[in-house]
Design an enzyme around this catalytic site. Structure first.
Site: not given
Length: 117
Positions: A8, A10-12, A15
């Site tokens: 996903i 926006n998952c840190d 990223k």
């Protein structure tokens, strides 16, 4: 070499994995499983390489929001696949598929070992 990173955006942790792959100049496809979805075949393929207890994130908010009956029902891979298809956010992220070699989660050391054995 074919590399697909599932997660996903926006998952840190996703990223961090994307940045690491980019910095190491690895060409990869990103599969946003919230938008692009998952299939039973994809999840079953992951489960051939990693145990369901690794793939299903039992520490996250999605797991905690499940009923006790839903949690107790995850007794085999078929039940895990059904759960993941219903609640994709329950997958521990990211899932890396490198030519059929599957890894779950991310750390620089883990990825260095995968790409430079």
């Amino acid at each position: 070499m074919t590399i697909t990173l599932y997660g996903i955006p926006n998952c840190d942790t996703v990223k961090k994995a994307r940045v690491w792959l980019g910095e190491q100049r690895h060409d990869f496809a990103f599969h946003d499983f919230k938008k692009q979805g998952l299939t039973a075949d994809i999840v079953a393929g992951w489960l051939r390489h990693v145990p369901r207890d690794v793939l299903v994130n039992r520490k996250g908010t999605t797991w905690r929001a499940l009923s006790d009956a839903q949690k107790a029902a995850v007794v085999d891979d078929a039940a895990a696949i059904a759960l993941v298809l219903e609640y994709p956010s329950i997958v521990k992220r990211p899932v890396l598929d490198r030519d059929g070699q599957v890894a779950v989660g991310f750390s620089p050391a883990q990825y260095a070992q995968i790409f430079n054995p």
